[in-house]
Design a protein around this motif. Sequence first.
Motif, PDB file in Angstrom:
ATOM      1  N   UNK A 165      64.561  -0.235  24.605  1.00  0.00           N
ATOM      2  CA  UNK A 165      63.698  -1.204  23.925  1.00  0.00           C
ATOM      3  C   UNK A 165      62.645  -1.676  24.914  1.00  0.00           C
ATOM      4  N   UNK A 166      61.406  -1.779  24.463  1.00  0.00           N
ATOM      5  CA  UNK A 166      60.278  -2.046  25.354  1.00  0.00           C
ATOM      6  C   UNK A 166      59.531  -3.292  24.885  1.00  0.00           C
ATOM      7  N   UNK A 167      59.306  -4.202  25.830  1.00  0.00           N
ATOM      8  CA  UNK A 167      58.403  -5.339  25.627  1.00  0.00           C
ATOM      9  C   UNK A 167      57.348  -5.284  26.731  1.00  0.00           C
ATOM     10  N   UNK A 168      56.208  -5.903  26.495  1.00  0.00           N
ATOM     11  CA  UNK A 168      55.205  -6.051  27.550  1.00  0.00           C
ATOM     12  C   UNK A 168      54.701  -7.480  27.587  1.00  0.00           C
ATOM     13  N   UNK A 169      54.601  -8.028  28.806  1.00  0.00           N
ATOM     14  CA  UNK A 169      53.918  -9.289  29.029  1.00  0.00           C
ATOM     15  C   UNK A 169      52.504  -8.933  29.506  1.00  0.00           C
ATOM     16  N   UNK A 203      49.086   1.828  29.669  1.00  0.00           N
ATOM     17  CA  UNK A 203      48.938   2.242  28.276  1.00  0.00           C
ATOM     18  C   UNK A 203      50.258   2.781  27.744  1.00  0.00           C
ATOM     19  N   UNK A 204      50.750   2.181  26.675  1.00  0.00           N
ATOM     20  CA  UNK A 204      52.010   2.605  26.077  1.00  0.00           C
ATOM     21  C   UNK A 204      51.737   3.739  25.092  1.00  0.00           C
ATOM     22  N   UNK A 205      52.387   4.905  25.260  1.00  0.00           N
ATOM     23  CA  UNK A 205      52.146   6.027  24.332  1.00  0.00           C
ATOM     24  C   UNK A 205      52.496   5.653  22.896  1.00  0.00           C
ATOM     25  N   UNK A 206      51.943   6.382  21.960  1.00  0.00           N
ATOM     26  CA  UNK A 206      52.194   6.128  20.548  1.00  0.00           C
ATOM     27  C   UNK A 206      53.648   6.411  20.200  1.00  0.00           C
ATOM     28  N   UNK A 207      54.172   5.811  19.122  1.00  0.00           N
ATOM     29  CA  UNK A 207      55.581   5.988  18.767  1.00  0.00           C
ATOM     30  C   UNK A 207      55.977   7.440  18.518  1.00  0.00           C
ATOM     31  N   UNK A 209      54.898  10.042  20.149  1.00  0.00           N
ATOM     32  CA  UNK A 209      54.771  10.834  21.375  1.00  0.00           C
ATOM     33  C   UNK A 209      56.046  10.679  22.183  1.00  0.00           C
ATOM     34  N   UNK A 210      57.090  11.413  21.789  1.00  0.00           N
ATOM     35  CA  UNK A 210      58.402  11.265  22.428  1.00  0.00           C
ATOM     36  C   UNK A 210      58.350  11.630  23.906  1.00  0.00           C
ATOM     37  N   UNK A 211      57.681  12.709  24.244  1.00  0.00           N
ATOM     38  CA  UNK A 211      57.599  13.128  25.642  1.00  0.00           C
ATOM     39  C   UNK A 211      56.831  12.098  26.474  1.00  0.00           C
ATOM     40  N   UNK A 212      55.747  11.573  25.896  1.00  0.00           N
ATOM     41  CA  UNK A 212      54.968  10.572  26.607  1.00  0.00           C
ATOM     42  C   UNK A 212      55.739   9.288  26.832  1.00  0.00           C
ATOM     43  N   UNK A 213      56.516   8.861  25.815  1.00  0.00           N
ATOM     44  CA  UNK A 213      57.330   7.659  25.966  1.00  0.00           C
ATOM     45  C   UNK A 213      58.407   7.850  27.023  1.00  0.00           C
ATOM     46  N   UNK A 214      59.033   9.027  27.027  1.00  0.00           N
ATOM     47  CA  UNK A 214      60.058   9.309  28.035  1.00  0.00           C
ATOM     48  C   UNK A 214      59.461   9.229  29.435  1.00  0.00           C
ATOM     49  N   UNK A 215      58.300   9.827  29.625  1.00  0.00           N
ATOM     50  CA  UNK A 215      57.645   9.790  30.928  1.00  0.00           C
ATOM     51  C   UNK A 215      57.270   8.361  31.295  1.00  0.00           C
ATOM     52  N   UNK A 216      56.766   7.593  30.324  1.00  0.00           N
ATOM     53  CA  UNK A 216      56.350   6.206  30.573  1.00  0.00           C
ATOM     54  C   UNK A 216      57.552   5.355  30.979  1.00  0.00           C
ATOM     55  N   UNK A 217      58.666   5.510  30.255  1.00  0.00           N
ATOM     56  CA  UNK A 217      59.878   4.747  30.606  1.00  0.00           C
ATOM     57  C   UNK A 217      60.367   5.146  31.997  1.00  0.00           C
ATOM     58  N   UNK A 218      60.428   6.455  32.266  1.00  0.00           N
ATOM     59  CA  UNK A 218      60.900   6.917  33.561  1.00  0.00           C
ATOM     60  C   UNK A 218      60.046   6.395  34.706  1.00  0.00           C
ATOM     61  N   UNK A 219      58.742   6.308  34.492  1.00  0.00           N
ATOM     62  CA  UNK A 219      57.839   5.795  35.521  1.00  0.00           C
ATOM     63  C   UNK A 219      58.177   4.354  35.878  1.00  0.00           C
ATOM     64  N   UNK A 220      58.648   3.599  34.894  1.00  0.00           N
ATOM     65  CA  UNK A 220      58.939   2.187  35.123  1.00  0.00           C
ATOM     66  C   UNK A 220      60.372   1.928  35.583  1.00  0.00           C
ATOM     67  N   UNK A 221      61.343   2.661  35.071  1.00  0.00           N
ATOM     68  CA  UNK A 221      62.747   2.270  35.302  1.00  0.00           C
ATOM     69  C   UNK A 221      63.398   2.985  36.466  1.00  0.00           C
ATOM     70  N   UNK A 222      62.772   4.043  36.996  1.00  0.00           N
ATOM     71  CA  UNK A 222      63.384   4.746  38.119  1.00  0.00           C
ATOM     72  C   UNK A 222      62.634   4.398  39.395  1.00  0.00           C
ATOM     73  N   UNK A 223      63.295   4.578  40.524  1.00  0.00           N
ATOM     74  CA  UNK A 223      62.714   4.187  41.807  1.00  0.00           C
ATOM     75  C   UNK A 223      61.716   5.242  42.268  1.00  0.00           C
TER      76      UNK A 223
END
Length: 223
Positions: A165-169, A203-207, A209-223
């Motif tokens: 689940x994703x929120x943005x401030x 920029x949050x990928x469109x709903x 864009x599964x591959x784009x969302x996976x990459x976006x999440x990984x960029x944020x949650x992994x070290x």
Amino acid sequence: MPIPVHALAHRPLTTEAVAEFVALPAVPHIPDDEDALDAELDRRGWSPQHELVCDSFLTGYGHVLCTDALSPFGQPDARQFLVFGELYPVDPEEDGLDNERWLYGLMDAWQRLPGWTGRRPSTDQDCEAVLAQAERAVTEHLGTAPERIVKSSDTLANGPALTHRIWRTPTHALILGPAPDNGPYGYLTHLQLSCTPLTCGPELPSPDDAAGLTKWIGTHVDW
């Protein structure tokens, strides 16, 4: 059929814990000084924690906080992760090997944390219930529902596909879901809330864009 999980340990995420965590980037900066950091930890009821995740902290609410900065206080550019659950996923290729005994021992250590409980065996549905409860705490604090809800990819963490689940401030991305443990062992999976600068990927990928969302999440949650 629910995917089995060898073991699950967790401590429910509360609105108060979320509020403290989300506020950390904006609190007064603590100098990179051991005495100053120790004083702030004492004031908050926190303690250093090195057994379960290297160079982390046990917060006053009983969760494990990891950061890529020396101090988690007043560091707007740091990545920070609040771990409220830990799971030992089933891997058919690993079953029957020598991992089981020592991994169960690590899960015992998580379960012994104050206020934590455990279940073994467990299921993906049990893990989803823990994440759903955590979503309610984040939503209550932020006053808004998640901007995106997406099933995790097996490229992000070991174990069953669970929900992110994703929120943005205005300044940070808040991502709730499974993530690599980054502990001294590298096989278990965190259930965590991450707070990372939006500069990692504004920029949050469109709903769809599964591959784009996976990459976006990984960029944020992994070290």
